[in-house]
Design a protein around this motif. Structure first.
Motif, PDB file in Angstrom:
ATOM      1  N   MET A 182     -16.223 -17.270  -5.722  1.00 46.28           N
ATOM      2  CA  MET A 182     -15.468 -16.970  -6.927  1.00 46.28           C
ATOM      3  C   MET A 182     -16.030 -15.701  -7.572  1.00 46.28           C
ATOM      4  O   MET A 182     -17.207 -15.423  -7.471  1.00 46.28           O
ATOM      5  CB  MET A 182     -15.506 -18.137  -7.896  1.00 46.28           C
ATOM      6  CG  MET A 182     -14.808 -19.358  -7.332  1.00 46.28           C
ATOM      7  SD  MET A 182     -14.479 -20.703  -8.480  1.00 46.28           S
ATOM      8  CE  MET A 182     -13.344 -20.007  -9.613  1.00 46.28           C
ATOM      9  N   ALA A 183     -15.172 -14.992  -8.239  1.00 46.74           N
ATOM     10  CA  ALA A 183     -15.564 -13.748  -8.895  1.00 46.74           C
ATOM     11  C   ALA A 183     -15.167 -13.812 -10.367  1.00 46.74           C
ATOM     12  O   ALA A 183     -14.129 -14.366 -10.717  1.00 46.74           O
ATOM     13  CB  ALA A 183     -14.873 -12.562  -8.216  1.00 46.74           C
ATOM     14  N   PHE A 195     -13.518 -12.927 -13.656  1.00 47.44           N
ATOM     15  CA  PHE A 195     -12.229 -12.304 -13.928  1.00 47.44           C
ATOM     16  C   PHE A 195     -12.407 -10.869 -14.402  1.00 47.44           C
ATOM     17  O   PHE A 195     -13.175 -10.595 -15.318  1.00 47.44           O
ATOM     18  CB  PHE A 195     -11.490 -13.134 -14.980  1.00 47.44           C
ATOM     19  CG  PHE A 195     -10.076 -12.715 -15.253  1.00 47.44           C
ATOM     20  CD1 PHE A 195      -9.202 -12.373 -14.232  1.00 47.44           C
ATOM     21  CD2 PHE A 195      -9.619 -12.666 -16.551  1.00 47.44           C
ATOM     22  CE1 PHE A 195      -7.895 -12.002 -14.506  1.00 47.44           C
ATOM     23  CE2 PHE A 195      -8.303 -12.297 -16.838  1.00 47.44           C
ATOM     24  CZ  PHE A 195      -7.441 -11.958 -15.807  1.00 47.44           C
ATOM     25  N   SER A 227     -13.900  -8.394 -13.061  1.00 50.32           N
ATOM     26  CA  SER A 227     -15.120  -7.702 -12.644  1.00 50.32           C
ATOM     27  C   SER A 227     -14.792  -6.787 -11.461  1.00 50.32           C
ATOM     28  O   SER A 227     -13.718  -6.891 -10.845  1.00 50.32           O
ATOM     29  CB  SER A 227     -16.194  -8.717 -12.234  1.00 50.32           C
ATOM     30  OG  SER A 227     -15.782  -9.402 -11.053  1.00 50.32           O
ATOM     31  N   GLU A 231     -16.102  -6.926  -8.573  1.00 47.57           N
ATOM     32  CA  GLU A 231     -15.976  -7.812  -7.412  1.00 47.57           C
ATOM     33  C   GLU A 231     -14.585  -8.453  -7.380  1.00 47.57           C
ATOM     34  O   GLU A 231     -13.962  -8.564  -6.321  1.00 47.57           O
ATOM     35  CB  GLU A 231     -17.054  -8.907  -7.473  1.00 47.57           C
ATOM     36  CG  GLU A 231     -16.970  -9.903  -6.341  1.00 47.57           C
ATOM     37  CD  GLU A 231     -17.942 -11.070  -6.487  1.00 47.57           C
ATOM     38  OE1 GLU A 231     -18.038 -11.856  -5.532  1.00 47.57           O
ATOM     39  OE2 GLU A 231     -18.580 -11.211  -7.558  1.00 47.57           O
ATOM     40  N   TRP A 232     -14.085  -8.862  -8.524  1.00 42.61           N
ATOM     41  CA  TRP A 232     -12.756  -9.475  -8.602  1.00 42.61           C
ATOM     42  C   TRP A 232     -11.688  -8.497  -8.147  1.00 42.61           C
ATOM     43  O   TRP A 232     -10.829  -8.825  -7.344  1.00 42.61           O
ATOM     44  CB  TRP A 232     -12.493  -9.941 -10.035  1.00 42.61           C
ATOM     45  CG  TRP A 232     -11.194 -10.652 -10.230  1.00 42.61           C
ATOM     46  CD1 TRP A 232     -10.946 -11.981 -10.025  1.00 42.61           C
ATOM     47  CD2 TRP A 232      -9.955 -10.074 -10.667  1.00 42.61           C
ATOM     48  NE1 TRP A 232      -9.623 -12.262 -10.310  1.00 42.61           N
ATOM     49  CE2 TRP A 232      -8.997 -11.115 -10.704  1.00 42.61           C
ATOM     50  CE3 TRP A 232      -9.568  -8.798 -11.032  1.00 42.61           C
ATOM     51  CZ2 TRP A 232      -7.678 -10.900 -11.091  1.00 42.61           C
ATOM     52  CZ3 TRP A 232      -8.254  -8.581 -11.420  1.00 42.61           C
ATOM     53  CH2 TRP A 232      -7.327  -9.628 -11.440  1.00 42.61           C
ATOM     54  N   LYS A 288     -11.730  -8.095  -4.383  1.00 45.84           N
ATOM     55  CA  LYS A 288     -11.133  -9.237  -3.688  1.00 45.84           C
ATOM     56  C   LYS A 288      -9.616  -9.269  -3.873  1.00 45.84           C
ATOM     57  O   LYS A 288      -8.882  -9.605  -2.944  1.00 45.84           O
ATOM     58  CB  LYS A 288     -11.775 -10.541  -4.163  1.00 45.84           C
ATOM     59  CG  LYS A 288     -13.192 -10.688  -3.665  1.00 45.84           C
ATOM     60  CD  LYS A 288     -13.812 -12.010  -4.047  1.00 45.84           C
ATOM     61  CE  LYS A 288     -15.227 -12.067  -3.494  1.00 45.84           C
ATOM     62  NZ  LYS A 288     -15.777 -13.394  -3.532  1.00 45.84           N
ATOM     63  N   ARG A 322      -4.832 -13.707 -18.271  1.00 44.21           N
ATOM     64  CA  ARG A 322      -4.948 -14.715 -17.207  1.00 44.21           C
ATOM     65  C   ARG A 322      -3.798 -15.723 -17.285  1.00 44.21           C
ATOM     66  O   ARG A 322      -3.184 -16.056 -16.268  1.00 44.21           O
ATOM     67  CB  ARG A 322      -6.296 -15.422 -17.330  1.00 44.21           C
ATOM     68  CG  ARG A 322      -6.521 -16.480 -16.280  1.00 44.21           C
ATOM     69  CD  ARG A 322      -7.857 -17.171 -16.482  1.00 44.21           C
ATOM     70  NE  ARG A 322      -8.005 -18.251 -15.536  1.00 44.21           N
ATOM     71  CZ  ARG A 322      -9.072 -18.431 -14.790  1.00 44.21           C
ATOM     72  NH1 ARG A 322     -10.095 -17.602 -14.873  1.00 44.21           N
ATOM     73  NH2 ARG A 322      -9.130 -19.442 -13.963  1.00 44.21           N
ATOM     74  N   ILE A 378      -5.244 -15.472  -5.984  1.00 45.03           N
ATOM     75  CA  ILE A 378      -6.083 -14.740  -6.945  1.00 45.03           C
ATOM     76  C   ILE A 378      -6.665 -15.705  -7.979  1.00 45.03           C
ATOM     77  O   ILE A 378      -7.854 -15.639  -8.301  1.00 45.03           O
ATOM     78  CB  ILE A 378      -5.271 -13.607  -7.630  1.00 45.03           C
ATOM     79  CG1 ILE A 378      -4.884 -12.538  -6.604  1.00 45.03           C
ATOM     80  CG2 ILE A 378      -6.069 -13.006  -8.787  1.00 45.03           C
ATOM     81  CD1 ILE A 378      -3.896 -11.513  -7.127  1.00 45.03           C
ATOM     82  N   THR A 413     -10.792 -16.730  -8.969  1.00 46.69           N
ATOM     83  CA  THR A 413     -11.174 -16.254 -10.296  1.00 46.69           C
ATOM     84  C   THR A 413     -12.027 -17.274 -11.041  1.00 46.69           C
ATOM     85  O   THR A 413     -11.610 -18.424 -11.220  1.00 46.69           O
ATOM     86  CB  THR A 413      -9.889 -15.938 -11.111  1.00 46.69           C
ATOM     87  OG1 THR A 413      -9.126 -14.976 -10.394  1.00 46.69           O
ATOM     88  CG2 THR A 413     -10.252 -15.391 -12.472  1.00 46.69           C
TER      89      THR A 413
END
Length: 128
Positions: free
Chosen positions: A1-2, A4, A6, A8-9, A12, A75, A123, A127
């Motif tokens: 998980m990453a 939200f 970020s 990294e997010w 991905k 989100r 996604i 998250t």
């Protein structure tokens, strides 16, 4: 998980979007570009663009409309598909709009394709 929004997010999300292939994006959204400034993200304020139904890092120079809203509301609207949260956020002043409001109305009336819905579920699953 990453986390939200970020780095990294975003990386991905880029991978998932590329792997998804043709998303059958509705024509009303395919040419739509909105800039979004998100407040309250784990890494602070984040700029992104919704370009043709896909997330991009940073603002897009071709956008005629800019939204500013909190991360939790972004989100709910875009990943969880909660249109009522979007309307409530607008009515309570959590969403601020600059520029061409008609672009936002186009987005409100568009329905995501099944391929887009599947991508948004992927996604959301990654998250944190």
């Amino acid at each position: 998980m990453a986390a939200f929004l970020s780095q990294e997010w975003f990386a991905k999300v880029d991978e998932l979007t590329a792997a998804a292939g043709d998303l059958n994006i509705p024509s009303s959204v395919a040419g739509l570009v909105l800039n979004v400034t998100v407040n309250g993200a784990p890494e602070g304020s984040v700029d992104l663009a919704l370009n043709g139904g896909k997330f991009e890092r940073g603002h897009n120079a071709g956008a005629a409309t800019k939204l500013t809203l909190p991360a939790d509301l972004l989100r709910k609207i875009f990943l969880e598909g909660d249109a009522a949260a979007g309307m409530q956020g607008f009515m309570t002043g959590q969403i601020k709009v600059e520029g061409d409001m008609s672009k936002l109305m186009t987005l409100q009336s568009a329905r995501p394709s099944d391929a887009q819905k599947a991508l948004f579920k992927q996604i959301l699953a990654l998250t944190a």
